[in-house]
Design a protein around this motif. Structure first.
Motif, PDB file in Angstrom:
ATOM      1  N   GLY A  40       0.921  -1.134   0.073  1.00  0.00           N
ATOM      2  CA  GLY A  40       0.070   0.066  -0.001  1.00  0.00           C
ATOM      3  C   GLY A  40       0.882   1.386  -0.119  1.00  0.00           C
ATOM      4  N   SER A  41       0.268   2.411  -0.648  1.00  0.00           N
ATOM      5  CA  SER A  41       0.970   3.364  -0.877  1.00  0.00           C
ATOM      6  C   SER A  41       1.485   4.168   0.469  1.00  0.00           C
ATOM      7  CB  SER A  41       0.455   4.547  -1.833  1.00  0.00           C
ATOM      8  OG  SER A  41      -1.007   4.566  -1.248  1.00  0.00           O
ATOM      9  N   GLY A  42       0.538   4.015   1.246  1.00  0.00           N
ATOM     10  CA  GLY A  42       0.816   4.997   2.723  1.00  0.00           C
ATOM     11  C   GLY A  42       1.654   4.052   3.526  1.00  0.00           C
ATOM     12  N   GLY A  52     -17.262  -7.553  -0.105  1.00  0.00           N
ATOM     13  CA  GLY A  52     -18.035  -7.063  -1.155  1.00  0.00           C
ATOM     14  C   GLY A  52     -17.508  -5.717  -1.678  1.00  0.00           C
ATOM     15  N   GLU A  53     -16.547  -4.959  -1.228  1.00  0.00           N
ATOM     16  CA  GLU A  53     -16.060  -3.603  -1.848  1.00  0.00           C
ATOM     17  C   GLU A  53     -15.097  -4.078  -2.867  1.00  0.00           C
ATOM     18  OE1 GLU A  53     -13.575   0.292  -0.253  1.00  0.00           O
ATOM     19  OE2 GLU A  53     -14.137  -1.288   1.318  1.00  0.00           O
ATOM     20  N   THR A  54     -15.238  -3.029  -4.074  1.00  0.00           N
ATOM     21  CA  THR A  54     -14.291  -3.391  -5.225  1.00  0.00           C
ATOM     22  C   THR A  54     -13.191  -2.374  -4.692  1.00  0.00           C
ATOM     23  OG1 THR A  54     -16.181  -3.499  -6.652  1.00  0.00           O
ATOM     24  CG2 THR A  54     -13.872  -2.870  -7.623  1.00  0.00           C
ATOM     25  N   VAL A  55     -11.887  -2.872  -5.262  1.00  0.00           N
ATOM     26  CA  VAL A  55     -10.738  -2.093  -4.911  1.00  0.00           C
ATOM     27  C   VAL A  55      -9.898  -2.457  -6.235  1.00  0.00           C
ATOM     28  CG1 VAL A  55     -10.824  -2.398  -2.430  1.00  0.00           C
ATOM     29  CG2 VAL A  55      -9.480  -3.833  -3.666  1.00  0.00           C
ATOM     30  N   VAL A  56      -8.966  -1.386  -6.437  1.00  0.00           N
ATOM     31  CA  VAL A  56      -7.836  -1.559  -7.402  1.00  0.00           C
ATOM     32  C   VAL A  56      -6.556  -1.953  -6.824  1.00  0.00           C
ATOM     33  CG1 VAL A  56      -6.738  -0.303  -8.970  1.00  0.00           C
ATOM     34  CG2 VAL A  56      -9.038   0.272  -8.695  1.00  0.00           C
ATOM     35  N   GLY A  57      -5.983  -2.828  -7.430  1.00  0.00           N
ATOM     36  CA  GLY A  57      -4.850  -3.518  -6.694  1.00  0.00           C
ATOM     37  C   GLY A  57      -3.790  -3.464  -7.788  1.00  0.00           C
ATOM     38  N   LYS A  58      -2.527  -3.859  -7.312  1.00  0.00           N
ATOM     39  CA  LYS A  58      -0.996  -4.269  -8.346  1.00  0.00           C
ATOM     40  C   LYS A  58      -0.740  -5.431  -7.838  1.00  0.00           C
ATOM     41  CE  LYS A  58       1.088  -0.635  -9.759  1.00  0.00           C
ATOM     42  NZ  LYS A  58       2.003   0.663  -9.642  1.00  0.00           N
ATOM     43  N   ILE A  59      -0.307  -6.290  -8.749  1.00  0.00           N
ATOM     44  CA  ILE A  59       0.254  -7.500  -8.659  1.00  0.00           C
ATOM     45  C   ILE A  59       1.708  -7.192  -8.275  1.00  0.00           C
ATOM     46  CG2 ILE A  59       0.659  -9.902  -9.638  1.00  0.00           C
ATOM     47  CD1 ILE A  59      -2.278  -9.782  -9.201  1.00  0.00           C
ATOM     48  N   PHE A  60       2.131  -7.968  -7.119  1.00  0.00           N
ATOM     49  CA  PHE A  60       3.756  -7.840  -7.136  1.00  0.00           C
ATOM     50  C   PHE A  60       4.310  -9.269  -6.990  1.00  0.00           C
ATOM     51  CE2 PHE A  60       2.215  -6.777  -2.901  1.00  0.00           C
ATOM     52  CZ  PHE A  60       2.748  -7.978  -2.134  1.00  0.00           C
ATOM     53  N   GLU A  61       3.348 -10.161  -6.965  1.00  0.00           N
ATOM     54  CA  GLU A  61       4.182 -11.659  -7.003  1.00  0.00           C
ATOM     55  C   GLU A  61       2.943 -12.673  -7.542  1.00  0.00           C
ATOM     56  OE1 GLU A  61       6.530 -15.083  -4.404  1.00  0.00           O
ATOM     57  OE2 GLU A  61       5.900 -13.068  -3.289  1.00  0.00           O
ATOM     58  N   CYS A  62       3.227 -13.453  -8.355  1.00  0.00           N
ATOM     59  CA  CYS A  62       1.958 -14.318  -8.892  1.00  0.00           C
ATOM     60  C   CYS A  62       2.877 -15.928  -8.965  1.00  0.00           C
ATOM     61  CB  CYS A  62       1.802 -14.213 -10.291  1.00  0.00           C
ATOM     62  SG  CYS A  62       0.416 -15.155 -11.127  1.00  0.00           S
ATOM     63  N   THR A  63       2.216 -16.635  -8.346  1.00  0.00           N
ATOM     64  CA  THR A  63       2.482 -18.142  -7.947  1.00  0.00           C
ATOM     65  C   THR A  63       1.518 -19.015  -8.670  1.00  0.00           C
ATOM     66  OG1 THR A  63       1.871 -18.455  -5.900  1.00  0.00           O
ATOM     67  CG2 THR A  63       3.797 -17.332  -5.934  1.00  0.00           C
ATOM     68  N   ALA A  64       1.871 -20.401  -8.410  1.00  0.00           N
ATOM     69  CA  ALA A  64       0.902 -21.455  -8.827  1.00  0.00           C
ATOM     70  C   ALA A  64      -0.172 -21.427  -7.937  1.00  0.00           C
ATOM     71  CB  ALA A  64       1.579 -22.912  -8.848  1.00  0.00           C
ATOM     72  N   LEU A 101      -0.034 -12.244  -4.808  1.00  0.00           N
ATOM     73  CA  LEU A 101      -0.060 -11.381  -3.862  1.00  0.00           C
ATOM     74  C   LEU A 101      -0.547  -9.799  -4.507  1.00  0.00           C
ATOM     75  CD1 LEU A 101       2.722 -12.414  -1.647  1.00  0.00           C
ATOM     76  CD2 LEU A 101       0.306 -12.393  -0.900  1.00  0.00           C
ATOM     77  N   VAL A 102      -1.137  -9.143  -3.866  1.00  0.00           N
ATOM     78  CA  VAL A 102      -1.640  -8.077  -4.532  1.00  0.00           C
ATOM     79  C   VAL A 102      -1.583  -6.777  -3.518  1.00  0.00           C
ATOM     80  CG1 VAL A 102      -3.609  -6.820  -5.873  1.00  0.00           C
ATOM     81  CG2 VAL A 102      -3.394  -9.503  -5.616  1.00  0.00           C
ATOM     82  N   ASP A 103      -0.969  -5.599  -4.080  1.00  0.00           N
ATOM     83  CA  ASP A 103      -0.980  -4.371  -3.155  1.00  0.00           C
ATOM     84  C   ASP A 103      -2.201  -3.881  -3.469  1.00  0.00           C
ATOM     85  OD1 ASP A 103      -0.535  -1.972  -2.197  1.00  0.00           O
ATOM     86  OD2 ASP A 103       1.210  -1.581  -3.353  1.00  0.00           O
ATOM     87  N   ILE A 104      -3.049  -3.721  -2.343  1.00  0.00           N
ATOM     88  CA  ILE A 104      -4.371  -2.972  -2.384  1.00  0.00           C
ATOM     89  C   ILE A 104      -4.633  -1.585  -1.488  1.00  0.00           C
ATOM     90  CG2 ILE A 104      -5.741  -5.136  -3.218  1.00  0.00           C
ATOM     91  CD1 ILE A 104      -6.372  -5.416  -0.130  1.00  0.00           C
ATOM     92  N   GLY A 105      -3.512  -1.480  -1.093  1.00  0.00           N
ATOM     93  CA  GLY A 105      -3.463  -0.086  -0.255  1.00  0.00           C
ATOM     94  C   GLY A 105      -3.599  -0.443   1.244  1.00  0.00           C
ATOM     95  N   ALA A 106      -3.773  -1.634   1.827  1.00  0.00           N
ATOM     96  CA  ALA A 106      -3.764  -1.805   2.994  1.00  0.00           C
ATOM     97  C   ALA A 106      -2.410  -2.216   3.700  1.00  0.00           C
ATOM     98  CB  ALA A 106      -4.825  -3.121   3.282  1.00  0.00           C
ATOM     99  N   LYS A 107      -2.343  -2.594   5.014  1.00  0.00           N
ATOM    100  CA  LYS A 107      -1.306  -2.661   5.832  1.00  0.00           C
ATOM    101  C   LYS A 107      -0.387  -4.086   5.418  1.00  0.00           C
ATOM    102  CE  LYS A 107      -3.341  -4.046  10.018  1.00  0.00           C
ATOM    103  NZ  LYS A 107      -3.633  -3.666  11.581  1.00  0.00           N
ATOM    104  N   ALA A 108      -1.529  -4.895   4.794  1.00  0.00           N
ATOM    105  CA  ALA A 108      -0.983  -6.234   4.405  1.00  0.00           C
ATOM    106  C   ALA A 108      -1.479  -6.509   3.000  1.00  0.00           C
ATOM    107  CB  ALA A 108      -1.524  -7.341   5.382  1.00  0.00           C
TER     108      ALA A 108
END
Length: 366
Positions: A9-11, A79-91, A95-102
């Motif tokens: 997350g950006s913050g 149920g909320e819609t968010v925009v995220g950014k992929i930073f790791e993709c496995t089988a 893992l997606v950065d969605i602006g949360a602390k995790a």
């Protein structure tokens, strides 16, 4: 790694960078001295076997890190819609950065509406995507995400829009059984009951074929999508008919209230009140199933794929349909032409009267 609560997350990431730590690198220190209790970061370090860092090397404590992250924490709900950014993709997932602390966890079976062959290659790093939050936070503050559910939601939105427009749409036949036909339409699965299959061949040879259908029932809450090929065919054929036109058909059903007439695959209702000017006590005594008949189209109901028909307007004299139906059929076109001319004359006269009334109004006194 599923269940790992990486900082994202950006913050939160901004705070970590200021402390001299790279993106997604969580400081792993000893338990907080002030409380003597094991922090959640320490528990994660032990769980996943991450080496501990010295306090001086990291530059801040867990308490300081928690306080900094809290300033940038977002309230995200299921149920909320968010925009995220992929930073790791496995089988197993991504893992997606969605602006949360995790970091959010996107399982592989939630990548898309259709199964993904090679999940680890499905998303490129830094890919920005829109997702739905599919769970509450776990003990590590991590949320489970879903792209599949968002795609399904949008598929239903498209289907609802098409239904409101009342237009035929194409779908693909998936399988056929005695009950009906299973199809794929706009990314969803729909069902055509056998009674609405129309001229569709109820054999597996039809599997994979694209067919035109109309909607009977669309219910996202019940995941219910019922379609009709019969209505789509009737709607297309009804474009060949117009009110005032004489059509030939075959009686397909006899009811106390009238006759059902099949006109080139389109069902028409000849109500008992539209058969003749004379009273008809028993429709079945006048005509039977399979008998050819000529009628005039009164109006159309494209939603039901039916037409309203009349033979009464084709009578030269009241009661001709009861006395000699063949005579009525023989002169049907001529009588229908006179009927159309009469209607046109009445329409023109009505328009002229309305124009005279408007012209006579003294608008200056209004």
């Amino acid at each position: 790694m599923e269940g790992v609560g990486f900082v994202s997350g950006s913050g939160a990431l901004g705070v970590v960078r200021n402390a001299g730590v790279r993106k997604c690198q969580v400081p792993t220190m000893v338990a907080t001295k002030a409380t003597g209790k094991q922090s959640k970061f320490e528990a994660m370090r032990k769980k996943y076997g991450v080496a501990a860092k010295d306090l001086e090397e990291v530059g801040f404590s867990y308490d300081e890190f928690d306080a900094a992250v809290a300033d940038y924490e977002y309230n995200l709900t299921m149920g909320e819609t968010v925009v995220g950014k992929i930073f790791e993709c496995t089988a197993r997932g991504a893992l997606v950065d969605i602006g949360a602390k995790a970091a959010g966890w996107l399982p592989a079976d939630e990548f898309a509406t259709a199964p993904v062959e090679i999940p680890s290659e499905y998303f490129a790093p830094e890919t920005a995507i829109e997702l739905i939050i599919a769970s509450r936070e776990d003990s590590n503050g991590q949320l489970t995400l879903s792209l599949r559910r968002l795609e399904f939601q949008r598929c239903w939105d498209r289907v609802i829009q098409l239904q409101s427009e009342d237009v035929p749409v194409f779908c693909e036949v998936i399988s056929i059984n005695r009950g009906g036909v299973l199809v794929k339409i706009q990314g969803l699965r729909g069902f055509i009951p056998q009674s609405h299959a129309g001229d569709l061949n109820m054999e597996n040879a039809e599997v994979g074929r694209q067919i035109s259908v109309k909607f009977l029932e669309v219910d996202p809450a019940k995941n219910r999508l019922v379609l009709s090929k019969k209505l789509a065919s009737a709607s297309r054929k009804m474009n060949n008919f117009a009110p005032g036109q004489v059509v030939e058909g075959v009686v397909s059903g006899v009811k106390p209230y009238g006759l059902f007439v099949d006109v080139d695959g389109v069902s028409g209702l000849l109500h008992i009140s539209q058969i003749s000017h004379s009273h008809i006590p028993d429709v079945s005594a006048l005509v039977g199933v399979g008998q050819p008949i000529k009628c005039m189209v009164l109006n159309q109901d494209k939603n039901k794929g039916r037409m309203s028909l009349s033979t009464k307007v084709l009578e030269n004299e009241p009661g001709d349909m009861v006395k000699d139906a063949e005579k009525v059929f023989a002169g049907a076109e001529e009588v229908a032409q006179r009927y159309r001319e009469k209607l046109e004359a009445e329409k023109k006269a009505s328009a002229e009267v309305a124009e005279e009334i408007v012209s006579a109004l003294d608008f200056a006194r209004v």
